[in-house]
Design a protein around this motif. Sequence first.
Motif, PDB file in Angstrom:
ATOM      1  N   THR A  66      65.532  37.339  44.474  1.00  0.00           N
ATOM      2  CA  THR A  66      64.851  37.116  43.203  1.00  0.00           C
ATOM      3  C   THR A  66      64.490  35.661  43.060  1.00  0.00           C
ATOM      4  O   THR A  66      65.090  34.775  43.645  1.00  0.00           O
ATOM      5  N   VAL A  67      63.470  35.428  42.243  1.00  0.00           N
ATOM      6  CA  VAL A  67      63.102  34.074  41.857  1.00  0.00           C
ATOM      7  C   VAL A  67      63.183  34.016  40.346  1.00  0.00           C
ATOM      8  O   VAL A  67      62.402  34.638  39.642  1.00  0.00           O
ATOM      9  N   ALA A  68      64.139  33.289  39.828  1.00  0.00           N
ATOM     10  CA  ALA A  68      64.373  33.245  38.396  1.00  0.00           C
ATOM     11  C   ALA A  68      63.328  32.382  37.713  1.00  0.00           C
ATOM     12  O   ALA A  68      62.494  31.735  38.331  1.00  0.00           O
ATOM     13  N   ALA A  69      63.392  32.344  36.378  1.00  0.00           N
ATOM     14  CA  ALA A  69      62.448  31.553  35.614  1.00  0.00           C
ATOM     15  C   ALA A  69      62.529  30.080  35.954  1.00  0.00           C
ATOM     16  O   ALA A  69      61.606  29.321  35.708  1.00  0.00           O
ATOM     17  N   SER A  70      63.671  29.651  36.528  1.00  0.00           N
ATOM     18  CA  SER A  70      63.826  28.248  36.905  1.00  0.00           C
ATOM     19  C   SER A  70      62.855  27.853  38.002  1.00  0.00           C
ATOM     20  O   SER A  70      62.693  26.680  38.289  1.00  0.00           O
ATOM     21  N   GLY A  71      62.186  28.827  38.629  1.00  0.00           N
ATOM     22  CA  GLY A  71      61.193  28.514  39.645  1.00  0.00           C
ATOM     23  C   GLY A  71      59.827  28.199  39.076  1.00  0.00           C
ATOM     24  O   GLY A  71      58.907  27.926  39.836  1.00  0.00           O
ATOM     25  N   GLU A  72      59.691  28.229  37.756  1.00  0.00           N
ATOM     26  CA  GLU A  72      58.414  27.942  37.123  1.00  0.00           C
ATOM     27  C   GLU A  72      58.465  26.589  36.418  1.00  0.00           C
ATOM     28  O   GLU A  72      59.528  26.118  36.018  1.00  0.00           O
ATOM     29  N   LEU A  73      57.310  25.993  36.246  1.00  0.00           N
ATOM     30  CA  LEU A  73      57.224  24.771  35.458  1.00  0.00           C
ATOM     31  C   LEU A  73      57.452  25.092  33.987  1.00  0.00           C
ATOM     32  O   LEU A  73      57.106  26.179  33.516  1.00  0.00           O
ATOM     33  N   THR A  74      58.007  24.145  33.269  1.00  0.00           N
ATOM     34  CA  THR A  74      58.117  24.296  31.824  1.00  0.00           C
ATOM     35  C   THR A  74      56.717  24.188  31.202  1.00  0.00           C
ATOM     36  O   THR A  74      55.796  23.638  31.820  1.00  0.00           O
ATOM     37  N   PRO A  75      56.533  24.709  29.978  1.00  0.00           N
ATOM     38  CA  PRO A  75      55.200  24.617  29.362  1.00  0.00           C
ATOM     39  C   PRO A  75      54.666  23.190  29.291  1.00  0.00           C
ATOM     40  O   PRO A  75      53.471  22.967  29.556  1.00  0.00           O
ATOM     41  N   CYS A  95      55.460  20.615  31.248  1.00  0.00           N
ATOM     42  CA  CYS A  95      55.140  20.172  32.608  1.00  0.00           C
ATOM     43  C   CYS A  95      53.875  20.851  33.117  1.00  0.00           C
ATOM     44  O   CYS A  95      53.095  20.253  33.869  1.00  0.00           O
ATOM     45  N   ARG A  96      53.667  22.081  32.698  1.00  0.00           N
ATOM     46  CA  ARG A  96      52.441  22.773  33.106  1.00  0.00           C
ATOM     47  C   ARG A  96      51.221  22.081  32.501  1.00  0.00           C
ATOM     48  O   ARG A  96      50.188  21.940  33.157  1.00  0.00           O
ATOM     49  N   ARG A  97      51.345  21.631  31.239  1.00  0.00           N
ATOM     50  CA  ARG A  97      50.238  20.887  30.621  1.00  0.00           C
ATOM     51  C   ARG A  97      49.999  19.565  31.354  1.00  0.00           C
ATOM     52  O   ARG A  97      48.855  19.162  31.594  1.00  0.00           O
ATOM     53  N   ALA A  98      51.099  18.886  31.712  1.00  0.00           N
ATOM     54  CA  ALA A  98      50.965  17.618  32.437  1.00  0.00           C
ATOM     55  C   ALA A  98      50.331  17.844  33.803  1.00  0.00           C
ATOM     56  O   ALA A  98      49.473  17.056  34.243  1.00  0.00           O
ATOM     57  N   TYR A  99      50.741  18.908  34.466  1.00  0.00           N
ATOM     58  CA  TYR A  99      50.173  19.222  35.776  1.00  0.00           C
ATOM     59  C   TYR A  99      48.674  19.514  35.676  1.00  0.00           C
ATOM     60  O   TYR A  99      47.891  19.113  36.533  1.00  0.00           O
ATOM     61  N   ALA A 100      48.263  20.192  34.595  1.00  0.00           N
ATOM     62  CA  ALA A 100      46.838  20.452  34.386  1.00  0.00           C
ATOM     63  C   ALA A 100      46.068  19.146  34.228  1.00  0.00           C
ATOM     64  O   ALA A 100      44.930  19.020  34.700  1.00  0.00           O
ATOM     65  N   GLU A 101      46.680  18.154  33.588  1.00  0.00           N
ATOM     66  CA  GLU A 101      46.041  16.845  33.456  1.00  0.00           C
ATOM     67  C   GLU A 101      45.929  16.157  34.818  1.00  0.00           C
ATOM     68  O   GLU A 101      44.944  15.467  35.106  1.00  0.00           O
ATOM     69  N   VAL A 102      46.938  16.326  35.665  1.00  0.00           N
ATOM     70  CA  VAL A 102      46.874  15.740  37.012  1.00  0.00           C
ATOM     71  C   VAL A 102      45.705  16.338  37.782  1.00  0.00           C
ATOM     72  O   VAL A 102      44.943  15.625  38.445  1.00  0.00           O
ATOM     73  N   LEU A 103      45.533  17.646  37.694  1.00  0.00           N
ATOM     74  CA  LEU A 103      44.426  18.281  38.398  1.00  0.00           C
ATOM     75  C   LEU A 103      43.077  17.813  37.870  1.00  0.00           C
ATOM     76  O   LEU A 103      42.083  17.839  38.596  1.00  0.00           O
ATOM     77  N   LYS A 104      43.048  17.381  36.626  1.00  0.00           N
ATOM     78  CA  LYS A 104      41.808  16.814  36.082  1.00  0.00           C
ATOM     79  C   LYS A 104      41.644  15.346  36.471  1.00  0.00           C
ATOM     80  O   LYS A 104      40.637  14.734  36.145  1.00  0.00           O
ATOM     81  N   LEU A 105      42.643  14.783  37.139  1.00  0.00           N
ATOM     82  CA  LEU A 105      42.703  13.365  37.493  1.00  0.00           C
ATOM     83  C   LEU A 105      42.792  12.490  36.247  1.00  0.00           C
ATOM     84  O   LEU A 105      42.325  11.352  36.237  1.00  0.00           O
ATOM     85  N   ARG A 106      43.437  13.017  35.236  1.00  0.00           N
ATOM     86  CA  ARG A 106      43.744  12.262  34.023  1.00  0.00           C
ATOM     87  C   ARG A 106      45.220  11.854  34.116  1.00  0.00           C
ATOM     88  O   ARG A 106      46.096  12.478  33.513  1.00  0.00           O
ATOM     89  N   LEU A 107      45.471  10.835  34.897  1.00  0.00           N
ATOM     90  CA  LEU A 107      46.852  10.486  35.240  1.00  0.00           C
ATOM     91  C   LEU A 107      47.584   9.826  34.088  1.00  0.00           C
ATOM     92  O   LEU A 107      48.795  10.040  33.902  1.00  0.00           O
ATOM     93  N   PRO A 156      66.742  13.790  32.719  1.00  0.00           N
ATOM     94  CA  PRO A 156      66.338  12.967  33.865  1.00  0.00           C
ATOM     95  C   PRO A 156      66.533  13.609  35.226  1.00  0.00           C
ATOM     96  O   PRO A 156      65.985  13.121  36.215  1.00  0.00           O
ATOM     97  N   ALA A 157      67.320  14.703  35.305  1.00  0.00           N
ATOM     98  CA  ALA A 157      67.534  15.353  36.599  1.00  0.00           C
ATOM     99  C   ALA A 157      66.794  16.676  36.709  1.00  0.00           C
ATOM    100  O   ALA A 157      66.921  17.367  37.725  1.00  0.00           O
ATOM    101  N   ALA A 158      66.008  17.040  35.698  1.00  0.00           N
ATOM    102  CA  ALA A 158      65.316  18.329  35.725  1.00  0.00           C
ATOM    103  C   ALA A 158      64.232  18.326  36.802  1.00  0.00           C
ATOM    104  O   ALA A 158      63.420  17.393  36.867  1.00  0.00           O
ATOM    105  N   PRO A 159      64.180  19.336  37.656  1.00  0.00           N
ATOM    106  CA  PRO A 159      63.224  19.314  38.766  1.00  0.00           C
ATOM    107  C   PRO A 159      61.755  19.305  38.341  1.00  0.00           C
ATOM    108  O   PRO A 159      60.941  18.624  38.952  1.00  0.00           O
ATOM    109  N   ALA A 160      61.395  20.074  37.302  1.00  0.00           N
ATOM    110  CA  ALA A 160      59.977  20.215  36.954  1.00  0.00           C
ATOM    111  C   ALA A 160      59.327  18.883  36.585  1.00  0.00           C
ATOM    112  O   ALA A 160      58.294  18.523  37.159  1.00  0.00           O
ATOM    113  N   PRO A 161      59.871  18.119  35.621  1.00  0.00           N
ATOM    114  CA  PRO A 161      59.214  16.841  35.307  1.00  0.00           C
ATOM    115  C   PRO A 161      59.266  15.844  36.462  1.00  0.00           C
ATOM    116  O   PRO A 161      58.328  15.055  36.646  1.00  0.00           O
TER     117      PRO A 161
END
Length: 523
Positions: A51-60, A62-74, A89-94
């Motif tokens: 199984t892959v638990a919910a911990s394998g997904e980005l948080t909401p 982080c998902r918004r931040a990742y979308a900004e990265v793909l737009k090259l809005r760093l 500070p130790a959370a994998p997603a951020p």
Amino acid sequence: MASLANVFRCLVPARALAARRAGRVAGWLLFLSCAADTAPAAGGARQPTETVAASGELTPNCRRAYAEVLKLRLGPARELLRPDLAGTPAAPAPLLVANCVDFADLLLNQDAARYEAIASAQEARLAALDKAPASVLRDYARAEMTLHLGLSQLLFKHVVMGGYHLRSGYRQMQDVVKHYPAFLPARKTLGIYQFAVGSLPEGYHWLLSLLGLTASSGEGLKNLALAAAQPHDFQIESQIFFSLIRESYYKKPEEALRLAERLHAQQPDNLLFSYLLISINKRQHHGEAALAAYRARPTGPGYAPVPYLRHMAADLLLYKGDYDDSERENLAFLREYKGLHYRKDAAFKLYLAAWLGGAPAATVARYRAQINQPGPTDVEEDNYAQHYYHEAVALNPVLTRARLQTDGGYNQQALATLRGFHSTPTTLWRDRIEEPYRRARAFQGLGRLDSAWFYFERTQTVAGPKAPYYFAAQAALQQGYLAQEAGKKAQARFYFEKALHYPWHEYKNSTDAKATLALRELK
């Protein structure tokens, strides 16, 4: 993610092959990010493999931040991540997305002044991950971030440590796929690396043996296709890579162009998607479409500078014959860009624009001399420019204009230009070889394949087996593709093998890589 680097290494045509063996290896590793033993995972036991638990997904967030990265809005991406990085500070997603922000920053500008700070931040994030509880996302983030670090080190010539971290990250990602087979982001990254390792030309197998690495390009494509077909946080990346590889190595441009057009239509404010659309149209010789996409690209506060876009635009304008505008774009590129690659190529294009545009002789001479300024020749474009300078043989203006016109898809104009070429007993051997090749490419672009075949064959006849120019090898490669598309496997194999047997030329490494992959596909 490490694969964001791959977007740029695919889009920016950095086939990166240095004159020395170590440099060539580093260049290939950078092109599609291929690969001392893997460090053991820290932080506790693994999750079950089924199984892959919910911990394998980005948080909401982080998902918004990742979308900004793909737009090259760093900048906006960094602001979105700031609370998460401070609070957990130790959370994998951020940590993972923050690493992607810095890595994209480093790749876009290749600013040596930023390298030490970014490499230190990458190492600090890896150390922070050791404090995170065991999870698929922690293991995946560690592997991705290790690859980020290795690529950053290779980019700035720290070859030993870069190679170590690439190998380590590659092995870690294999381990993630083994223990979490349903986690598609890991299959995406592993697939890219497997393809890169598996597609290395035969001359690099000594390195793979030294590093203990084996991989199949076919297996890599299967993993990448699986990740591209199913929803997950990084599905768009998977689709981009899958289509880019098929476009570049398997002559399947239609799906890449359709994907780029769809993504751009869905997100017209996404600079990466604009970059993708410009680049694919440019490679497919759709000069007008590429220029239109360049002029419509999103700009404004928040977007990271992408100087290479100006260099691409300068090429497109050169193809069209807009020499003054081409010169302005390349001069802007050289002012804004902090890296070392493509500077020789920009100087060569400045020289061409000045020479073909009738600039004063002093200007033409200044740009030509600029080619020879100190700098690397890791990418084929720079290597070609430097080779031209050292060869010190004047270019033929008719053939040069025709080449630029076919590069931009102006094929009828190219054929009209070529009517001005007249061979004489004093015509250079190189020019006598190039002339039928230019005709062949123009006819190929017009879909007149019988005529293209005739002139590709003539190119090789004039060149013989030992001409030190790329025209004959490329002609054989194109004939292989034409035969393959016609279903003539034996004939295709003959021409792909013929392409491999030509001696050194300016584009031998990329030509050989494409011919080798094509031969594997025939099997």
